[in-house]
Motif scaffolding. Sequence first.
Motif, PDB file in Angstrom:
ATOM      1  N   ALA A  37     -36.487 -39.624 -53.001  1.00 55.29           N
ATOM      2  CA  ALA A  37     -37.596 -40.424 -53.498  1.00 55.29           C
ATOM      3  C   ALA A  37     -38.664 -39.895 -52.489  1.00 55.29           C
ATOM      4  N   CYS A  38     -40.100 -40.048 -52.843  1.00 52.51           N
ATOM      5  CA  CYS A  38     -40.970 -39.648 -52.204  1.00 52.51           C
ATOM      6  C   CYS A  38     -42.418 -40.277 -52.496  1.00 52.51           C
ATOM      7  N   SER A  39     -43.334 -40.580 -51.832  1.00 58.12           N
ATOM      8  CA  SER A  39     -44.458 -41.246 -51.981  1.00 58.12           C
ATOM      9  C   SER A  39     -45.593 -40.474 -53.023  1.00 58.12           C
ATOM     10  N   ASN A  40     -45.666 -38.991 -52.631  1.00 50.03           N
ATOM     11  CA  ASN A  40     -46.404 -38.349 -53.497  1.00 50.03           C
ATOM     12  C   ASN A  40     -46.202 -36.905 -53.356  1.00 50.03           C
ATOM     13  N   MET A  41     -46.394 -36.039 -54.216  1.00 45.33           N
ATOM     14  CA  MET A  41     -46.319 -34.796 -54.056  1.00 45.33           C
ATOM     15  C   MET A  41     -47.164 -33.965 -55.057  1.00 45.33           C
ATOM     16  N   PHE A  42     -48.535 -34.427 -54.598  1.00 43.13           N
ATOM     17  CA  PHE A  42     -49.760 -34.094 -55.599  1.00 43.13           C
ATOM     18  C   PHE A  42     -49.602 -32.521 -55.689  1.00 43.13           C
ATOM     19  N   TYR A  43     -49.703 -31.722 -54.474  1.00 48.29           N
ATOM     20  CA  TYR A  43     -49.983 -30.365 -54.262  1.00 48.29           C
ATOM     21  C   TYR A  43     -48.571 -29.516 -54.087  1.00 48.29           C
ATOM     22  N   GLY A  44     -47.819 -30.112 -53.513  1.00 49.88           N
ATOM     23  CA  GLY A  44     -46.401 -29.321 -53.199  1.00 49.88           C
ATOM     24  C   GLY A  44     -45.170 -30.252 -53.348  1.00 49.88           C
ATOM     25  N   SER A  45     -44.079 -29.829 -54.001  1.00 52.42           N
ATOM     26  CA  SER A  45     -42.920 -31.034 -54.355  1.00 52.42           C
ATOM     27  C   SER A  45     -42.302 -30.736 -52.890  1.00 52.42           C
ATOM     28  N   ALA A  46     -41.712 -32.082 -52.764  1.00 46.60           N
ATOM     29  CA  ALA A  46     -41.008 -32.600 -51.331  1.00 46.60           C
ATOM     30  C   ALA A  46     -39.645 -31.707 -51.052  1.00 46.60           C
ATOM     31  N   PRO A  47     -38.849 -31.565 -52.280  1.00 49.22           N
ATOM     32  CA  PRO A  47     -37.652 -30.853 -52.023  1.00 49.22           C
ATOM     33  C   PRO A  47     -37.703 -29.407 -51.552  1.00 49.22           C
ATOM     34  N   ARG A  48     -38.902 -28.886 -51.586  1.00 48.74           N
ATOM     35  CA  ARG A  48     -39.089 -27.314 -51.029  1.00 48.74           C
ATOM     36  C   ARG A  48     -38.924 -27.466 -49.259  1.00 48.74           C
ATOM     37  N   MET A  49     -39.165 -28.545 -48.723  1.00 50.84           N
ATOM     38  CA  MET A  49     -38.858 -28.725 -47.578  1.00 50.84           C
ATOM     39  C   MET A  49     -37.494 -28.395 -46.999  1.00 50.84           C
ATOM     40  N   LEU A  50     -36.421 -28.314 -48.154  1.00 53.62           N
ATOM     41  CA  LEU A  50     -35.268 -28.180 -47.541  1.00 53.62           C
ATOM     42  C   LEU A  50     -34.774 -26.754 -47.979  1.00 53.62           C
ATOM     43  N   LEU A  51     -35.584 -25.981 -48.361  1.00 53.49           N
ATOM     44  CA  LEU A  51     -35.169 -24.722 -49.105  1.00 53.49           C
ATOM     45  C   LEU A  51     -34.860 -23.727 -47.896  1.00 53.49           C
ATOM     46  N   PRO A  52     -34.020 -22.876 -48.161  1.00 51.96           N
ATOM     47  CA  PRO A  52     -33.759 -21.737 -46.902  1.00 51.96           C
ATOM     48  C   PRO A  52     -34.849 -21.050 -46.491  1.00 51.96           C
ATOM     49  N   TRP A  67     -44.060 -29.059 -48.728  1.00 49.21           N
ATOM     50  CA  TRP A  67     -44.433 -30.265 -49.568  1.00 49.21           C
ATOM     51  C   TRP A  67     -45.835 -30.576 -48.973  1.00 49.21           C
ATOM     52  N   GLU A  68     -46.865 -31.026 -49.932  1.00 49.62           N
ATOM     53  CA  GLU A  68     -48.225 -31.453 -49.674  1.00 49.62           C
ATOM     54  C   GLU A  68     -48.608 -32.524 -50.588  1.00 49.62           C
ATOM     55  N   THR A  69     -49.030 -33.545 -49.888  1.00 48.21           N
ATOM     56  CA  THR A  69     -49.628 -34.940 -50.705  1.00 48.21           C
ATOM     57  C   THR A  69     -51.120 -34.631 -50.870  1.00 48.21           C
ATOM     58  N   SER A  70     -51.346 -35.563 -51.706  1.00 51.73           N
ATOM     59  CA  SER A  70     -53.069 -35.719 -51.849  1.00 51.73           C
ATOM     60  C   SER A  70     -53.405 -36.366 -50.523  1.00 51.73           C
ATOM     61  N   ARG A  71     -55.055 -36.444 -50.522  1.00 52.66           N
ATOM     62  CA  ARG A  71     -55.464 -37.112 -49.508  1.00 52.66           C
ATOM     63  C   ARG A  71     -55.445 -38.661 -49.728  1.00 52.66           C
ATOM     64  N   ARG A  72     -55.068 -39.459 -48.708  1.00 56.67           N
ATOM     65  CA  ARG A  72     -54.654 -40.893 -48.899  1.00 56.67           C
ATOM     66  C   ARG A  72     -56.135 -41.433 -48.851  1.00 56.67           C
TER      67      ARG A  72
END
Length: 337
Positions: free
Chosen positions: A194-209, A219-224
């Motif tokens: 789960a994640c709050s926001n992934m407007f620009y980049g998807s959160a699962p990418r943080m776990l890639l090799p 992972w990149e969110t939009s400006r809050r």
Amino acid sequence: MTGWQQLPDLAARAFGGGVVHASDEFFAFAADLINDHPPTFTPQSFGARGQLYDGWETRRRRPRGTGDDHDLAIVRLGAPGVIHGVVIDTAFFTGNYPPAASVEATRLPGHPSPEELLAAEWTPVLARSALTGDTRNEFPVDGGERVHTHVRLRIYPDGGVARLRVHGEAVPDPALLPEVFDLAAAENGGTVTACSNMFYGSAPRMLLPGLARSMGEGWETSRRRDDGNDWALVRLGVPGRIQLAEIDTSHFKGNAPGEFRLRGIPDACSLDSPGDWVELLPRTRAQPDTRHRFAISDAPKVTHVRLDVYPDGGVARLRLWGSIAEKQRRRLAERHF
Ligand SMILES: NC(=O)NC(NC(N)=O)C(=O)[O-]
């Protein structure tokens, strides 16, 4: 973040997948089947052999009806895993897409050669199914808990496929896991649930090799514009004790978080009860474009970790190094074999 489409693409180049064999690649190389980026197309772009396509394209079968009725490509998964769904994307293939395809999988130990793979026994994953041209053809797979290392895509009788995506859960071989390893790594079975926001980049990418090569690989969110903060919840591949956390803001310069925090949850059953969360890293100042490393001492065994970023921004990689108990190792071995 539910549904098999959200699970990692085990075949993707970014995941360490590779194309090891193709029966024919006259018009376009099978290696492009697993490109990470979405398929592209430039009309009226001709190479020496014809129109250029971003994908795999075989020649038209001549003469027809000689019994040899299909082309095939074999893909090595980046990590052994359980397959939950496949996408056969025929993007931009219109007058030349294959009308049908099937997918099989196998599991071979070590580092098999193309010859060994061609002689292997294959288990059906997707029965011969009709495809539509210029479409993401999505097929859920219910193959139980069987762990596979390779897939074979067959197209009937010939034609072009832009991408093959093989979504599933990585199940690492515990014999190949050192004492301390990255419990969150996608290749070790870690997933973002789960994640709050992934407007620009998807959160699962943080776990890639590996390291991210650009902002586009994190992972990149939009400006809050409110008082809240963004977060991502990671289910560890194997529950364990975290000893070292790496939070990497590489490439995020004007858009890194100001601070971050890590909390763990000792037991998946109490995910809804915030009181059970344990502090792993209190709210800590972050620097842009930096691989931050934090020693974590005396952490209990946790199943999930929540990364909070304040207030928003981008994170390229999250690594959670730790160890697992002998019991977990045995459980993983049972799953793997
Ligand atoms: N215009 C085409 O795309 N033709 C052919 N393919 C390529 N790549 O030129 C074909 O018929 O398969």
